[in-house]
Design a protein around this motif. Structure first.
Motif, short mmCIF file in Angstrom:
data_model
loop_
_atom_site.label_atom_id
_atom_site.label_comp_id
_atom_site.label_asym_id
_atom_site.label_seq_id
_atom_site.Cartn_x
_atom_site.Cartn_y
_atom_site.Cartn_z
N GLU A 159 0.80 -1.08 0.30
CA GLU A 159 0.19 0.30 0.29
C GLU A 159 0.67 1.12 -0.29
OE1 GLU A 159 -2.46 0.16 3.12
OE2 GLU A 159 -4.05 -1.60 2.82
N THR A 160 2.23 1.49 -0.03
CA THR A 160 3.28 2.31 0.72
C THR A 160 3.45 2.42 -0.18
OG1 THR A 160 3.43 1.92 3.57
CG2 THR A 160 4.53 3.41 2.35
N ALA A 161 3.98 1.43 -1.06
CA ALA A 161 4.56 1.41 -1.78
C ALA A 161 3.39 2.43 -3.58
CB ALA A 161 5.28 0.05 -2.41
N GLY A 162 2.54 1.19 -3.05
CA GLY A 162 1.98 1.80 -4.92
C GLY A 162 0.97 3.68 -4.54
N LYS A 163 1.74 4.21 -3.00
CA LYS A 163 1.37 5.04 -2.64
C LYS A 163 2.12 6.28 -3.44
CE LYS A 163 -2.32 5.12 1.00
NZ LYS A 163 -2.71 5.08 2.50
N VAL A 164 3.18 5.82 -2.95
CA VAL A 164 4.17 6.37 -3.50
C VAL A 164 4.90 6.44 -4.33
CG1 VAL A 164 6.91 6.67 -2.62
CG2 VAL A 164 5.51 6.50 -1.13
N LEU A 165 4.75 5.37 -4.99
CA LEU A 165 5.38 4.70 -6.80
C LEU A 165 5.25 4.96 -7.44
CD1 LEU A 165 7.28 1.26 -5.94
CD2 LEU A 165 8.39 4.29 -6.11
N THR A 166 3.38 5.18 -7.47
CA THR A 166 2.47 5.53 -8.26
C THR A 166 2.20 7.07 -9.16
OG1 THR A 166 0.36 3.84 -7.72
CG2 THR A 166 0.23 5.61 -9.21
N LEU A 180 4.13 10.23 -13.76
CA LEU A 180 5.47 11.14 -14.10
C LEU A 180 6.65 10.97 -15.12
CD1 LEU A 180 5.54 13.92 -13.51
CD2 LEU A 180 6.88 13.41 -11.73
N PHE A 181 7.10 9.15 -14.70
CA PHE A 181 8.23 9.20 -15.80
C PHE A 181 7.34 8.86 -17.26
CE2 PHE A 181 10.77 5.26 -17.15
CZ PHE A 181 11.46 6.19 -17.36
N GLY A 182 6.38 8.66 -17.25
CA GLY A 182 5.39 7.68 -18.44
C GLY A 182 4.63 8.78 -19.71
N PRO A 241 15.69 7.57 -26.47
CA PRO A 241 14.68 6.62 -26.19
C PRO A 241 13.43 7.00 -26.20
CG PRO A 241 17.27 6.26 -26.14
CD PRO A 241 17.13 7.67 -26.25
N GLY A 242 12.62 6.15 -26.68
CA GLY A 242 11.43 6.70 -25.63
C GLY A 242 9.83 7.19 -27.07
N GLY A 243 9.16 7.49 -26.31
CA GLY A 243 7.71 7.84 -27.36
C GLY A 243 6.68 7.77 -26.92
N GLY A 244 5.06 7.88 -27.70
CA GLY A 244 4.16 7.48 -27.19
C GLY A 244 3.98 6.14 -26.54
N PHE A 245 4.57 4.90 -27.33
CA PHE A 245 3.79 4.39 -26.67
C PHE A 245 4.34 3.19 -25.98
CE2 PHE A 245 2.94 3.48 -32.24
CZ PHE A 245 1.50 2.51 -31.42
N GLN A 246 5.93 4.23 -25.63
CA GLN A 246 6.31 3.63 -24.50
C GLN A 246 5.83 3.73 -23.21
OE1 GLN A 246 7.52 4.06 -27.50
NE2 GLN A 246 9.67 2.75 -27.86
N GLY A 247 5.78 5.58 -23.57
CA GLY A 247 5.51 6.28 -22.12
C GLY A 247 3.88 6.32 -21.50
N GLY A 248 3.18 5.26 -22.90
CA GLY A 248 1.93 4.76 -22.44
C GLY A 248 1.89 3.53 -21.52
N ALA A 249 2.72 2.87 -21.99
CA ALA A 249 2.84 1.93 -21.49
C ALA A 249 3.18 1.59 -19.84
CB ALA A 249 4.00 0.55 -21.91
N ILE A 250 3.98 2.35 -20.48
CA ILE A 250 4.26 2.96 -18.41
C ILE A 250 3.55 3.27 -17.80
CG2 ILE A 250 6.08 4.43 -17.18
CD1 ILE A 250 8.38 4.19 -19.47
N VAL A 251 2.93 4.57 -18.46
CA VAL A 251 1.76 5.03 -17.11
C VAL A 251 0.27 3.81 -16.92
CG1 VAL A 251 -0.61 6.26 -17.55
CG2 VAL A 251 1.57 7.27 -18.61
N ALA A 252 0.12 2.92 -17.58
CA ALA A 252 -0.57 1.46 -18.05
C ALA A 252 0.08 1.04 -16.44
CB ALA A 252 -0.82 1.10 -19.37
N SER A 253 1.22 1.23 -16.25
CA SER A 253 2.13 0.05 -15.68
C SER A 253 1.69 0.46 -14.49
CB SER A 253 3.35 -0.14 -15.57
OG SER A 253 4.22 0.74 -15.79
N LEU A 265 -0.51 2.59 -12.93
CA LEU A 265 -2.20 2.20 -12.70
C LEU A 265 -2.28 0.56 -12.65
CD1 LEU A 265 -5.19 2.61 -13.20
CD2 LEU A 265 -5.24 1.55 -14.76
N VAL A 266 -1.65 -0.42 -12.87
CA VAL A 266 -1.64 -2.45 -12.78
C VAL A 266 -1.07 -1.66 -10.94
CG1 VAL A 266 0.34 -3.89 -13.08
CG2 VAL A 266 -1.46 -3.00 -14.74
N LEU A 267 0.11 -1.06 -10.39
CA LEU A 267 0.48 -1.10 -9.28
C LEU A 267 -1.05 -0.23 -8.38
CD1 LEU A 267 3.08 -0.94 -7.09
CD2 LEU A 267 3.40 1.36 -7.79
#
Length: 233
Positions: free
Chosen positions: A102-109, A114-116, A127-139, A141-143
């Motif tokens: 729970e703490t990791a979710g609050k801190v890292l999400t 932001l990184f995405g 290196p990166g772009g829309g697909f990579q950044g979008g996938a990071i944002v979705a990750s 949400l998973v957390l």
């Protein structure tokens, strides 16, 4: 036994095909004419330091549009088949999570989100772009859902973000026809100073909308999967 034997034969055939294709590969020491054209003229025409992702948005913009469309259709189909019709008759059991998660979710999400955003905003520079950044944002949400299974995702918000981003992506591509040299031509906003954040014309803006679109679509898939994991009390 027969099933294992069939699987083994299939793997052997696949290995033979892969080995044969690898041995037949003709590695060229020089760039082909198309790659040479991109490498020599790309920085001048596109104005992006990261030429690989810039090519995806401009020279091969139609391919990117097709990939985004496929992802949209995939998310829509998954959402359609995973929807629960009689929600009122089903109660949800939420599993308990540890305090560490729970703490990791609050801190890292927030940091993951932001990184995405950083990845798809700077896609024309690093290196990166829309697909990579979008996938990071979705990750992220998973957390968030792992750390708080009872949390509900607003599908309306995701749909609005996805729709606006997709429409803006098409509009920016079409503007190239009227204000520059053609479809997905990014030069109509000015190429700016090479290697800076405000460079490469419309590419940074296009990447922002691609990142938001991909992130909202993948997040929708994740949230739909999470909502189907219900148990009757």
């Amino acid at each position: 036994m027969a099933k294992k034997g069939f699987t083994l034969i299939l793997l052997i055939l696949l290995a033979v095909i892969l080995i044969k294709n690898i041995t037949l590969l003709d590695f060229q020491p020089e760039l082909n004419p198309t790659a040479t054209r991109y490498a020599e003229k790309g920085p001048e025409e596109v104005g992006a330091a990261n030429l690989v992702t810039a090519v995806i948005v401009t020279y091969r913009g139609l391919d990117t549009l097709g990939e985004v469309t496929i992802l949209f259709l995939t998310a829509s189909i998954i959402g359609f088949f995973l929807q629960t019709r009689e929600k009122s008759n089903i109660s949800r059991k939420t599993r308990a999570t540890s305090e560490i998660l729970e703490t990791a979710g609050k801190v890292l999400t927030p940091l993951i989100f932001l990184f995405g955003v950083y990845v798809f905003i700077n896609g024309h520079l690093t290196p990166g772009g829309g697909f990579q950044g979008g996938a990071i944002v979705a990750s992220g949400l998973v957390l968030m859902l792992l750390s708080n299974p009872a949390k509900k995702v607003r599908h309306v918000t995701l749909s609005v973000i996805e729709s606006i981003s997709g429409f803006a992506f098409i509009v920016l591509a079409v503007l190239g026809i009227f204000l520059a040299g053609g479809f997905f031509d990014n030069a109509y906003l000015g190429l700016g100073e090479f290697g800076t954040l405000l460079s490469a014309g419309a590419i940074p803006i296009i990447y922002i909308f691609i990142g938001l679109k991909v992130g909202s679509e993948l997040s929708g898939i994740v949230s739909n999967l999470q909502e189907t994991q219900k148990e009757e009390l």
